[in-house]
Write an enzyme that holds these catalytic residues in place. Sequence first.
Site, short mmCIF file in Angstrom:
data_model
loop_
_atom_site.label_atom_id
_atom_site.label_comp_id
_atom_site.label_asym_id
_atom_site.label_seq_id
_atom_site.Cartn_x
_atom_site.Cartn_y
_atom_site.Cartn_z
N GLY A 92 0.79 -1.22 0.00
CA GLY A 92 0.00 0.00 0.00
C GLY A 92 0.82 1.27 0.00
NE ARG A 93 4.00 2.34 5.24
CZ ARG A 93 4.36 2.87 6.39
NH1 ARG A 93 4.44 4.18 6.51
NH2 ARG A 93 4.64 2.12 7.43
CE LYS A 114 7.73 0.99 6.74
NZ LYS A 114 8.40 0.37 7.91
CG ASP A 126 -0.29 9.39 3.67
OD1 ASP A 126 0.33 8.32 3.79
OD2 ASP A 126 -0.16 10.34 4.49
NE ARG A 180 11.49 -3.71 3.05
CZ ARG A 180 10.35 -3.27 3.57
NH1 ARG A 180 10.35 -2.33 4.49
NH2 ARG A 180 9.20 -3.77 3.17
CG ASP A 256 0.98 -8.20 6.57
OD1 ASP A 256 0.52 -8.70 7.62
OD2 ASP A 256 1.16 -6.99 6.43
CG ASN A 257 4.82 -7.15 8.86
OD1 ASN A 257 4.89 -6.60 7.76
ND2 ASN A 257 4.22 -6.58 9.89
CG ASP A 266 7.20 -3.41 7.12
OD1 ASP A 266 7.53 -2.21 7.20
OD2 ASP A 266 6.03 -3.77 6.89
#
Length: 471
Positions: A92-93, A114, A126, A180, A256-257, A266
């Site tokens: 999403g970002r 990120k 956002d 990263r 998801d991590n 993350d």
Amino acid sequence: MPVSPAYRPDPRLQKLGADFADPVVAADFPQTILRFRNDRAAATVGLDGLTDAEWIAHFGRFQPLPDNLPVPLAQRYHGHQFRTYNPDLGDGRGFTFAQQREAGSDRLLDFGTKGSGKTPWSRTADGRLTLKGGMREVLATAMLEALGVPTSRSFSLIETGEDLDRSDEPSPTRSAVLVRLSHSHIRFGTFQRQAFLERPDNVAKLVDYVIETYYPELASAPDSAAALLRAVTARSARLAARWMAAGFVHGVLNTDNMNITGESFDYGPYRFLPRNDPNFVAAYFDQNGLYSFGRQPEAVYWNLQTLGGALSATTETEPLVEALNSFPEVYRGELRAALMRRLGLKSKGLDHDTGLVNAAFQALSDGGPRLRWEPFFYDWFCGDEGRAMAGPRADIYAGAAFANFRLLVGRTDPDRPERLDNPYFQSPEPQELLIDEIEAIWDAIAANDDWGPFHAKLAAIETARTAYALD
């Protein structure tokens, strides 16, 4: 851009196709102010020769790298968040910007971002990253690498000149984009999404891709899904053990991590332990302690079970259960090895190592509030009792709680004791990364745009990394 022989692009992600990622466009930022570039990491991928302007063009404006991904790809995945399934996830970002081979190891590495802007998976967010969040992640990855934890490496941090509103920190706050290097961004949730959508063909396709790309030694396995789960289980057990040895609390161990190469990445509300406390929690919103320090191995194992559930779309349950059942034994072995490694001691066999590790945990527990986590391992590195007893915590170590630990250390050979000749070990205190210091580093940036403490801390952590030589 200058092309180095170490620059070896190998873009593979697009081979998976449209069911796994979406082409996206990076945000057009008002500013691009370079705050951090990891030249040591850049040298391993042939990019250390870039000028700052070229660096910003690729990692702030995201001009494609030569012969690499033509457009960024935002990956699709689902995941359990605090053990509640969420089908509305995805990059999403962030996105995968490029892939290439690492000099020396030949590992495939992703350039992942990120804060690079909105994607189809941003929902109401956002797509941005706070500068403070980026700064914290750079510090986290540097410290974890120094302590021997398999981790992504922060490659670039560029301030982007936007004011962001956040509910959990003073706003408006400054913005940034982070890049990263990570061995893989294929998550447990990547498999979960395809299983949720009832696409066993895509689960099988993903298994084949992961084995070909990251586990080629499994190519001839008769049951590829079970073999992959066993391999990921072993890597994840190793990661959990290294977190525990480092006194690190990730804070958000959602599926998801977790990635399929057993590499930590993350970093949001992470913490390093001030002292031994199994109930220590990193995230203020983890009110039930689900991801507390002592429960991290359990959380990793639970996540592996969800991966096994997704893989069951392509194979029988029994071999998957057998693969999952290997976790406890592998984890115990990895934890013993990680603690012996952190203490700088050679293995002396299962029984002795187990006794020493248990004695270390007991001593850490009994040492009281003055005995911080990191100084304990620093004081006793390579088992040098004379050094430990000449330091600022000698009175703690002289107590009865440390008698058994001191006895067992005395019976154990040091591993590469010449490391103690490094000037780093002449200081009474080691490098730590506790929350108060992180906040002080940010305060200097927020108040006076003073990046001196940030870069000084990174230099000090690098000194620790070379001194410990845990890689």
